[in-house]
Scaffold this motif. Sequence first.
Motif, PDB file in Angstrom:
ATOM      1  N   TRP A  27     -55.925  36.288  -8.383  1.00  0.00           N
ATOM      2  CA  TRP A  27     -54.511  36.692  -7.773  1.00  0.00           C
ATOM      3  C   TRP A  27     -54.173  36.614  -6.300  1.00  0.00           C
ATOM      4  O   TRP A  27     -53.278  36.030  -5.921  1.00  0.00           O
ATOM      5  CB  TRP A  27     -54.508  38.247  -8.127  1.00  0.00           C
ATOM      6  CG  TRP A  27     -53.675  38.597  -9.276  1.00  0.00           C
ATOM      7  CD1 TRP A  27     -54.175  39.075 -10.474  1.00  0.00           C
ATOM      8  CD2 TRP A  27     -52.365  38.583  -9.480  1.00  0.00           C
ATOM      9  NE1 TRP A  27     -53.239  39.346 -11.351  1.00  0.00           N
ATOM     10  CE2 TRP A  27     -51.990  39.015 -10.808  1.00  0.00           C
ATOM     11  CE3 TRP A  27     -51.116  37.987  -8.672  1.00  0.00           C
ATOM     12  CZ2 TRP A  27     -50.579  39.039 -11.456  1.00  0.00           C
ATOM     13  CZ3 TRP A  27     -50.013  37.658  -9.215  1.00  0.00           C
ATOM     14  CH2 TRP A  27     -49.670  38.382 -10.555  1.00  0.00           C
ATOM     15  N   ARG A  28     -55.281  36.821  -5.548  1.00  0.00           N
ATOM     16  CA  ARG A  28     -55.180  36.819  -4.027  1.00  0.00           C
ATOM     17  C   ARG A  28     -54.940  35.438  -3.512  1.00  0.00           C
ATOM     18  O   ARG A  28     -54.228  34.967  -2.666  1.00  0.00           O
ATOM     19  CB  ARG A  28     -56.542  37.439  -3.340  1.00  0.00           C
ATOM     20  CG  ARG A  28     -56.564  38.639  -3.428  1.00  0.00           C
ATOM     21  CD  ARG A  28     -57.563  39.479  -2.630  1.00  0.00           C
ATOM     22  NE  ARG A  28     -58.993  39.154  -2.547  1.00  0.00           N
ATOM     23  CZ  ARG A  28     -59.681  38.412  -1.621  1.00  0.00           C
ATOM     24  NH1 ARG A  28     -59.020  38.225  -0.519  1.00  0.00           N
ATOM     25  NH2 ARG A  28     -60.963  38.216  -1.876  1.00  0.00           N
ATOM     26  N   VAL A  31     -51.542  34.216  -4.495  1.00  0.00           N
ATOM     27  CA  VAL A  31     -50.412  34.791  -3.498  1.00  0.00           C
ATOM     28  C   VAL A  31     -50.576  34.069  -2.327  1.00  0.00           C
ATOM     29  O   VAL A  31     -49.734  33.782  -1.468  1.00  0.00           O
ATOM     30  CB  VAL A  31     -50.744  36.231  -3.402  1.00  0.00           C
ATOM     31  CG1 VAL A  31     -49.985  36.646  -2.247  1.00  0.00           C
ATOM     32  CG2 VAL A  31     -50.292  36.852  -4.648  1.00  0.00           C
ATOM     33  N   ARG A  32     -51.884  33.681  -1.743  1.00  0.00           N
ATOM     34  CA  ARG A  32     -52.040  33.092  -0.451  1.00  0.00           C
ATOM     35  C   ARG A  32     -51.538  31.675  -0.377  1.00  0.00           C
ATOM     36  O   ARG A  32     -50.941  31.273   0.644  1.00  0.00           O
ATOM     37  CB  ARG A  32     -53.417  32.896  -0.152  1.00  0.00           C
ATOM     38  CG  ARG A  32     -54.039  32.318   1.019  1.00  0.00           C
ATOM     39  CD  ARG A  32     -53.715  33.298   2.210  1.00  0.00           C
ATOM     40  NE  ARG A  32     -53.931  32.567   3.709  1.00  0.00           N
ATOM     41  CZ  ARG A  32     -53.336  31.487   4.176  1.00  0.00           C
ATOM     42  NH1 ARG A  32     -52.131  31.295   3.773  1.00  0.00           N
ATOM     43  NH2 ARG A  32     -53.820  31.107   5.190  1.00  0.00           N
ATOM     44  N   ALA A 121     -57.771  45.951   4.260  1.00  0.00           N
ATOM     45  CA  ALA A 121     -56.304  46.012   4.878  1.00  0.00           C
ATOM     46  C   ALA A 121     -56.025  44.471   5.318  1.00  0.00           C
ATOM     47  O   ALA A 121     -54.983  44.258   5.507  1.00  0.00           O
ATOM     48  CB  ALA A 121     -56.587  46.990   5.968  1.00  0.00           C
ATOM     49  N   GLY A 124     -54.837  40.585   2.660  1.00  0.00           N
ATOM     50  CA  GLY A 124     -53.761  40.161   2.197  1.00  0.00           C
ATOM     51  C   GLY A 124     -52.984  41.338   1.618  1.00  0.00           C
ATOM     52  O   GLY A 124     -53.269  42.565   1.556  1.00  0.00           O
ATOM     53  N   GLU A 125     -52.074  41.070   0.749  1.00  0.00           N
ATOM     54  CA  GLU A 125     -50.962  42.046   0.219  1.00  0.00           C
ATOM     55  C   GLU A 125     -51.503  42.758  -0.848  1.00  0.00           C
ATOM     56  O   GLU A 125     -51.320  43.989  -1.174  1.00  0.00           O
ATOM     57  CB  GLU A 125     -49.815  41.301  -0.441  1.00  0.00           C
ATOM     58  CG  GLU A 125     -49.098  40.342   0.828  1.00  0.00           C
ATOM     59  CD  GLU A 125     -47.829  39.857   0.546  1.00  0.00           C
ATOM     60  OE1 GLU A 125     -47.439  40.042  -0.708  1.00  0.00           O
ATOM     61  OE2 GLU A 125     -46.995  39.148   1.082  1.00  0.00           O
ATOM     62  N   ARG A 126     -52.488  42.065  -1.725  1.00  0.00           N
ATOM     63  CA  ARG A 126     -52.948  42.615  -3.066  1.00  0.00           C
ATOM     64  C   ARG A 126     -54.043  43.373  -2.892  1.00  0.00           C
ATOM     65  O   ARG A 126     -54.937  43.111  -2.065  1.00  0.00           O
ATOM     66  CB  ARG A 126     -53.064  41.520  -4.016  1.00  0.00           C
ATOM     67  CG  ARG A 126     -51.705  40.805  -4.697  1.00  0.00           C
ATOM     68  CD  ARG A 126     -52.024  40.030  -5.774  1.00  0.00           C
ATOM     69  NE  ARG A 126     -52.642  40.855  -6.709  1.00  0.00           N
ATOM     70  CZ  ARG A 126     -51.572  41.341  -7.753  1.00  0.00           C
ATOM     71  NH1 ARG A 126     -50.162  41.291  -7.643  1.00  0.00           N
ATOM     72  NH2 ARG A 126     -52.185  42.332  -8.706  1.00  0.00           N
TER      73      ARG A 126
END
Length: 355
Positions: A27-28, A31-32, A121, A124-126
């Motif tokens: 997932w990360r 998204v990246r 923190a 990334g966003e997830r």
Amino acid sequence: MRIEEPLPRLPGRVVMVRGETIASYLWRLAVRNGMAFEELAQYIGAPRTIRAVDPGAEEVRLGPAARQRLAEVSGRPLPHLERALVSLGDSGIGPRARHQVKVEAWPENWMPVQACALCAAGLGERPVWRVGGGQWPVCVRHGRWTAVGRGQFQVGLERLPEVVEAHVRRVGLERRTGLYARALLADAQQVAVYWWQCRQMAWRGVWRARQEVLGVDRSALWAVPLVVYPEVVIVAEAMAVRERQRAVGRSFAGGPAGWSTGRWVQWVGERLGMGEEMAAGGHRGLEAWLMSHRNTVPVVERLARQDARAHPRSVPLALLEPHRVVPVHGPLEEASCLPWRLGARMTSMPWRPTQ
């Protein structure tokens, strides 16, 4: 599935987190690089029918070909991925399997936990999800308990510094004792579960006080490992002392003066600051453990080396019965030789104290 040539590396890389689940990492990474999860999964070999997974409840299993493709697109050597993504080698998918990417739900007692939100923190966003099955997910750096309860929250330990201290001591015990420490911690946890469910030992004292700090009652079983953690570490340390003597054939009855079974149990009660509670019934949990850890060295041999020193604290302990095999991952209770389980009805205990 045959791979004709290496895949090009994606432009965006993500920081690797030890113990992260494959689903979380994918997932990360997606998204990246501005990709949908399904797009990245298909890129490394998933079928077109794959859907976005829930990293808090599901895991992605990768066969050998898909693992190699993930290494190529992520720009990480496969051994580095295998060290960080600890479930990467547990896919059960062979090299000739038609489907090299599968999605599975985690068993209930293996559910992932989020990494410390403060540590993650800047990643990334997830959120970052780590492989579950660990009993005590504590972030020492930020003083946080990262396992979540029904309300899906992480717990700050500012008012429970003894939990953070216990975590540091536990890590030291594991470093000194080696893999056998996992079995001893599992057994100590089960002894604490016995005390908890029989309402012995600290249930009116320090455990009640910690419950009040957390704002929970006895029905919040998710909080029990946190509440009893400091005492579990103390018991495990005491078990390690006893096992180091057993490793060289010494017993508390036939060994040096003052180390009979009763004296050891009394000593554990003193270390816990619960001598009265131990004498009033708490001793039964420890005696059940002692029955499973009897000294099997013949008496003649034991007497011949009665002056032998205990196994040095600086040397990891070899695995002893009944823990010849200790699972490295998974729920801690599965590494214990004691039969009862948190939340299950307690049964009578047929054991007798060893002498």
